[in-house]
Design a protein around this motif. Sequence first.
Motif, PDB file in Angstrom:
ATOM      1  N   ARG A  34      19.317  22.705  15.214  1.00  0.00           N
ATOM      2  CA  ARG A  34      20.439  22.674  14.284  1.00  0.00           C
ATOM      3  C   ARG A  34      21.766  22.340  14.970  1.00  0.00           C
ATOM      4  O   ARG A  34      22.606  21.640  14.424  1.00  0.00           O
ATOM      5  N   ALA A  35      21.948  22.841  16.193  1.00  0.00           N
ATOM      6  CA  ALA A  35      23.242  22.700  16.859  1.00  0.00           C
ATOM      7  C   ALA A  35      23.393  21.400  17.652  1.00  0.00           C
ATOM      8  O   ALA A  35      24.477  20.828  17.697  1.00  0.00           O
ATOM      9  N   PHE A  36      22.300  20.927  18.276  1.00  0.00           N
ATOM     10  CA  PHE A  36      22.465  19.849  19.256  1.00  0.00           C
ATOM     11  C   PHE A  36      21.628  18.598  19.013  1.00  0.00           C
ATOM     12  O   PHE A  36      21.906  17.549  19.586  1.00  0.00           O
ATOM     13  N   TYR A  37      20.577  18.716  18.203  1.00  0.00           N
ATOM     14  CA  TYR A  37      19.672  17.587  18.028  1.00  0.00           C
ATOM     15  C   TYR A  37      20.377  16.403  17.351  1.00  0.00           C
ATOM     16  O   TYR A  37      21.031  16.543  16.326  1.00  0.00           O
ATOM     17  N   ASN A  38      20.250  15.219  17.987  1.00  0.00           N
ATOM     18  CA  ASN A  38      20.779  13.955  17.463  1.00  0.00           C
ATOM     19  C   ASN A  38      22.305  13.886  17.426  1.00  0.00           C
ATOM     20  O   ASN A  38      22.869  13.074  16.695  1.00  0.00           O
ATOM     21  N   ARG A  42      22.994  11.717  25.280  1.00  0.00           N
ATOM     22  CA  ARG A  42      22.945  12.586  26.465  1.00  0.00           C
ATOM     23  C   ARG A  42      22.352  13.943  26.124  1.00  0.00           C
ATOM     24  O   ARG A  42      21.485  14.450  26.847  1.00  0.00           O
ATOM     25  N   LEU A  43      22.830  14.555  25.034  1.00  0.00           N
ATOM     26  CA  LEU A  43      22.303  15.876  24.676  1.00  0.00           C
ATOM     27  C   LEU A  43      20.824  15.796  24.312  1.00  0.00           C
ATOM     28  O   LEU A  43      20.035  16.679  24.667  1.00  0.00           O
ATOM     29  N   ASN A  44      20.422  14.742  23.635  1.00  0.00           N
ATOM     30  CA  ASN A  44      19.004  14.579  23.318  1.00  0.00           C
ATOM     31  C   ASN A  44      18.162  14.459  24.581  1.00  0.00           C
ATOM     32  O   ASN A  44      17.091  15.052  24.711  1.00  0.00           O
ATOM     33  N   SER A  45      18.642  13.665  25.524  1.00  0.00           N
ATOM     34  CA  SER A  45      17.874  13.451  26.762  1.00  0.00           C
ATOM     35  C   SER A  45      17.770  14.732  27.572  1.00  0.00           C
ATOM     36  O   SER A  45      16.763  14.979  28.235  1.00  0.00           O
ATOM     37  N   ILE A  46      18.829  15.560  27.536  1.00  0.00           N
ATOM     38  CA  ILE A  46      18.785  16.835  28.259  1.00  0.00           C
ATOM     39  C   ILE A  46      17.857  17.816  27.548  1.00  0.00           C
ATOM     40  O   ILE A  46      17.059  18.512  28.183  1.00  0.00           O
ATOM     41  N   LEU A  47      17.974  17.869  26.237  1.00  0.00           N
ATOM     42  CA  LEU A  47      17.136  18.784  25.461  1.00  0.00           C
ATOM     43  C   LEU A  47      15.653  18.565  25.721  1.00  0.00           C
ATOM     44  O   LEU A  47      14.878  19.508  25.866  1.00  0.00           O
ATOM     45  N   PHE A  48      15.248  17.299  25.804  1.00  0.00           N
ATOM     46  CA  PHE A  48      13.831  16.991  25.851  1.00  0.00           C
ATOM     47  C   PHE A  48      13.407  16.323  27.146  1.00  0.00           C
ATOM     48  O   PHE A  48      12.439  15.573  27.194  1.00  0.00           O
ATOM     49  N   LEU A  73       8.565  20.194  12.368  1.00  0.00           N
ATOM     50  CA  LEU A  73       7.261  19.579  12.622  1.00  0.00           C
ATOM     51  C   LEU A  73       7.417  18.128  13.071  1.00  0.00           C
ATOM     52  O   LEU A  73       6.739  17.682  13.994  1.00  0.00           O
ATOM     53  N   ASN A  74       8.305  17.418  12.422  1.00  0.00           N
ATOM     54  CA  ASN A  74       8.536  16.029  12.824  1.00  0.00           C
ATOM     55  C   ASN A  74       9.088  15.957  14.241  1.00  0.00           C
ATOM     56  O   ASN A  74       8.717  15.080  15.034  1.00  0.00           O
ATOM     57  N   PHE A  75       9.985  16.878  14.537  1.00  0.00           N
ATOM     58  CA  PHE A  75      10.566  16.932  15.878  1.00  0.00           C
ATOM     59  C   PHE A  75       9.497  17.227  16.932  1.00  0.00           C
ATOM     60  O   PHE A  75       9.427  16.574  17.973  1.00  0.00           O
ATOM     61  N   ILE A  76       8.638  18.196  16.644  1.00  0.00           N
ATOM     62  CA  ILE A  76       7.611  18.605  17.606  1.00  0.00           C
ATOM     63  C   ILE A  76       6.629  17.468  17.870  1.00  0.00           C
ATOM     64  O   ILE A  76       6.239  17.207  19.001  1.00  0.00           O
ATOM     65  N   ARG A  77       6.223  16.773  16.810  1.00  0.00           N
ATOM     66  CA  ARG A  77       5.263  15.675  16.971  1.00  0.00           C
ATOM     67  C   ARG A  77       5.793  14.569  17.865  1.00  0.00           C
ATOM     68  O   ARG A  77       5.046  13.867  18.514  1.00  0.00           O
ATOM     69  N   ARG A  78       7.105  14.395  17.878  1.00  0.00           N
ATOM     70  CA  ARG A  78       7.694  13.312  18.650  1.00  0.00           C
ATOM     71  C   ARG A  78       7.960  13.678  20.103  1.00  0.00           C
ATOM     72  O   ARG A  78       8.259  12.811  20.913  1.00  0.00           O
ATOM     73  N   GLN A  79       7.855  14.962  20.431  1.00  0.00           N
ATOM     74  CA  GLN A  79       8.230  15.380  21.782  1.00  0.00           C
ATOM     75  C   GLN A  79       7.001  15.522  22.675  1.00  0.00           C
ATOM     76  O   GLN A  79       6.088  16.279  22.365  1.00  0.00           O
ATOM     77  N   LYS A  80       7.004  14.817  23.768  1.00  0.00           N
ATOM     78  CA  LYS A  80       5.901  14.930  24.718  1.00  0.00           C
ATOM     79  C   LYS A  80       6.273  15.807  25.906  1.00  0.00           C
ATOM     80  O   LYS A  80       5.438  16.073  26.764  1.00  0.00           O
ATOM     81  N   TYR A  81       7.523  16.265  25.974  1.00  0.00           N
ATOM     82  CA  TYR A  81       7.986  17.010  27.132  1.00  0.00           C
ATOM     83  C   TYR A  81       8.070  18.515  26.892  1.00  0.00           C
ATOM     84  O   TYR A  81       8.737  19.222  27.629  1.00  0.00           O
ATOM     85  N   ILE A  82       7.445  19.015  25.822  1.00  0.00           N
ATOM     86  CA  ILE A  82       7.444  20.456  25.599  1.00  0.00           C
ATOM     87  C   ILE A  82       6.753  21.132  26.778  1.00  0.00           C
ATOM     88  O   ILE A  82       5.641  20.774  27.151  1.00  0.00           O
ATOM     89  N   ALA A  83       7.430  22.123  27.365  1.00  0.00           N
ATOM     90  CA  ALA A  83       6.949  22.710  28.615  1.00  0.00           C
ATOM     91  C   ALA A  83       6.302  24.082  28.447  1.00  0.00           C
ATOM     92  O   ALA A  83       5.491  24.472  29.271  1.00  0.00           O
TER      93      ALA A  83
END
Length: 337
Positions: A34-38, A42-48, A73-83
């Motif tokens: 809610r606060a930082f996505y999109n 730069r913030l997107n690249s740091i987040l993920f 759900l859409n966000f999660i599907r697109r992220q391959k860097y979840i740690a």
Amino acid sequence: MNIDIPQLLYIFENLPNEILLEIFDYIHLNDLIRAFYNLNYRLNSILFSSNTHLYIVFPDDIIENSTHKKILLNFIRRQKYIARLRLSNDGPLLEHEFIRFPYIRSLILDIPTSEHIEMVSPKRFPRLEYLRVGYASATAQLNKLHQHIFSNGFPLLKKCSLNNIGEYQSWTGSPSIYSLGIWSNDPCLVIERVLYASMYLISFHLFLKWPSAYSILQDQIISQHTHLKYLKLHLSGLWTLEKLDSFLAYIPTVKILDLSSSYFDSHMIYFQWNFKELAYIFSCRLPNLSHFDCEIIFQNWKKIDLEEIPSFHSCFNCINYEIYADDDLFIRVFTDK
């Protein structure tokens, strides 16, 4: 004399990446989105980025926030860097593709089902560094998982917490594991298989129930472990000081020892701790011991002489006791930290 002090503008986006990563690690996933996505690239690249320990609790993060469920759900599907991933219950995996992330480094299964355990494979989690698996009765799946863990199937795995290890298997060893927590009711398996397979283990948290089938461990079951420094041993079942002596003989490098027992174990309540004999065992088996903690419950058949205990061993200088029940029947002996 008035001196004009320049006003520094502390803009959030001007903070170094390292500070932003530290801040993001304390913020819940939904709030991060809610606060930082999109907001910007730069913030997107740091987040993920691959360095971000993005923490997902599934399905809690999905179900409990229905307002943002779709975007999440859409966000999660697109992220391959979840740690980091945590499966918080034993519900079905509705979003099966959700768990297929090659960058997950931390995995927690609170209430694992056979389906959950089956999915934990080196192919699916090639970068796994931390694994915690709650109690499960899926024997076949657990045996397969233990085979992966103790045969270097996860070559980056450093810390691991498991339950109900009780099957003899041919393990080839996992040199990367340095911290391990397990429950077992087989002392021989712990010595012959677990410690042997974890040859560079430094920290060991062990819940060990001593069965009636064993009197003491026989000498020369296997060679002594040479790297273990910290042992937290929770005792249950039919332990004696003689059995403890036979067990400690295989881990002579221990420097920090933590012993505990439970009020709910009928066998250990009546175990009589002789600190003079215990000190002799420590001197013989653990020559490097520098710190000893304890929290044990037993029947107060005779009062402990606290003044005498420190003279037995240098590690006994902080031991205390208190009445555990109103009728004075049981006492709790513990280390005053």
